[in-house]
Write a protein that holds these residues in place. Sequence first.
Motif, PDB file in Angstrom:
ATOM      1  N   ILE A 159       0.860  -1.193   0.000  1.00  0.00           N
ATOM      2  CA  ILE A 159       0.000   0.000   0.000  1.00  0.00           C
ATOM      3  C   ILE A 159       0.891   1.237   0.000  1.00  0.00           C
ATOM      4  O   ILE A 159       1.665   1.460   0.939  1.00  0.00           O
ATOM      5  N   SER A 160       0.797   2.016  -1.063  1.00  0.00           N
ATOM      6  CA  SER A 160       1.581   3.251  -1.182  1.00  0.00           C
ATOM      7  C   SER A 160       0.624   4.439  -1.149  1.00  0.00           C
ATOM      8  O   SER A 160      -0.398   4.449  -1.833  1.00  0.00           O
ATOM      9  N   THR A 161       0.985   5.437  -0.335  1.00  0.00           N
ATOM     10  CA  THR A 161       0.077   6.561  -0.089  1.00  0.00           C
ATOM     11  C   THR A 161       0.813   7.886  -0.246  1.00  0.00           C
ATOM     12  O   THR A 161       1.922   8.071   0.273  1.00  0.00           O
ATOM     13  N   LEU A 162       0.166   8.792  -0.964  1.00  0.00           N
ATOM     14  CA  LEU A 162       0.665  10.152  -1.155  1.00  0.00           C
ATOM     15  C   LEU A 162      -0.246  11.090  -0.351  1.00  0.00           C
ATOM     16  O   LEU A 162      -1.478  11.037  -0.500  1.00  0.00           O
ATOM     17  N   TYR A 163       0.347  11.913   0.514  1.00  0.00           N
ATOM     18  CA  TYR A 163      -0.488  12.803   1.325  1.00  0.00           C
ATOM     19  C   TYR A 163       0.210  14.142   1.542  1.00  0.00           C
ATOM     20  O   TYR A 163       1.420  14.270   1.368  1.00  0.00           O
ATOM     21  N   CYS A 164      -0.585  15.130   1.937  1.00  0.00           N
ATOM     22  CA  CYS A 164      -0.051  16.446   2.302  1.00  0.00           C
ATOM     23  C   CYS A 164       0.147  16.492   3.814  1.00  0.00           C
ATOM     24  O   CYS A 164      -0.741  16.086   4.584  1.00  0.00           O
ATOM     25  N   GLY A 165       1.326  16.991   4.219  1.00  0.00           N
ATOM     26  CA  GLY A 165       1.612  17.112   5.645  1.00  0.00           C
ATOM     27  C   GLY A 165       0.768  18.179   6.303  1.00  0.00           C
ATOM     28  O   GLY A 165       0.313  19.135   5.665  1.00  0.00           O
TER      29      GLY A 165
END
Length: 462
Positions: A159-165
């Motif tokens: 599971i790879s996830t891209l998010y904003c801090g």
Amino acid sequence: GFAGKLNIKVLYLARGADKPIHSMSVAMPIDDFVHMEGVARDMWVDISANISNFEYKMVNDRKINYRAVIDVACAAETKVSHDIVTSVEGLSDSHLKKSRLSVNRTVESKEDRIQIKNDLPLPPGKPNIRTILQSDTVLSNKEIKVMGGRVNLNGELLISTLYCGEDDGIIEFVEHEVPFNGYVDAAAAREGMIGDVVLQITNQEVTAGKDDDGEERVLCADVTITATVKVHSQGEVVMLDDAYYINKELRFTRESVKMPRMICRNKNQCPIKDIIQIDQGCPDMLQIFQVTGDLLIEGMKLFEDRITVEGIINANILYIAKNDDSPLYNYKAFLPFKQTIEAKGAMAHMEANVEHSIDHIGFNMLSNREVEVRYLVCFTAKVVDNNAVSVITDIQFDDMDKSVIDSMASVTIYVVQVSDSLWSIAKHFNTSLDDLIDINELESADSIFPGQKLLVLKKVPA
């Protein structure tokens, strides 16, 4: 007919001074049909689909046009029963000619779903979650084991996830490996049988959750895996090829029957690597977030003891760019490959099915314009021989014409030919195989040779 959905995920750069990255997703319904001559309602139908091409363009600031080309492959199978003569009551085995045929039977076909829910904490040093931009899940290292009454399934979810801090809105990327195990009930399954299983992620959702301190540092993953299971039994069928009855004429009813025989089934792992050069006009790379890939087989050929497959890997490189106007960039590349798979016993006229999965992806950034990508591809090959076999389905017994019996010589000296067997000689002269062995003082039915002279006595009806 078939129905499904096309999941489209979009990452985009919004207008504004800070140019934040946003995401959106939509599920477009698909409802279509494929014409298949001879298919019936009670058949088991397998359908697989691959996106062979996807294009998009911006219509305006609020609308995107897309065009997807989806290759759909369908296969239907049904159960067929045949009555085959295996023996004849009242005849000794010496009057029967039998053969053994290896047959592959499908004993179970079903579909089931496995639900996986897991809370995935962020690694230390990563900022709290403000917004999840995108999440992808890939199946890898799948293991299938057929047991009594069930098929066990094991593997890993990447599971790879891209998010904003949370603080400064910097884009972050995290990966989690989640082991999974489950099973599908299969009443007819037994240990030692062969299981063909196709696993597909049919639904995935990753949301932000709070840890024990109340901070949003947990990814709550909810993944649905659909398992299409077929269990095969490999066995032997004893068939009657020929028979004779002294002073009787046998009339055989024969039928051409397709009996699939499993020739081989094996797994091969193939490393595919290449160096990708970013095209001119694309921004330089500052940091690579993720490399993904989709494998498409474009050609497959069967040879003696081997299969060759050719295709391409559609590689996607998601990276932070050295460009304030486009801080996040996705680069596409196409990697051709050709692989030879060992398939002992395979011949060109047989049928082959090759399933594939990408079990691991690695990369190494060589410069701001070059990246080395490495894909570990798993091929599962199955070869089946579907040649038709002539089988005896019925036998009619008629009395032999008395004039034919009377015309036979009482004593014959026969010279063995190259193509002869003692059984065929006994049938031809309407006599007993055991009598031929005794009269000619043979050690066994196999102890004859071309040019040998045999004494044949006429068998007089009682």
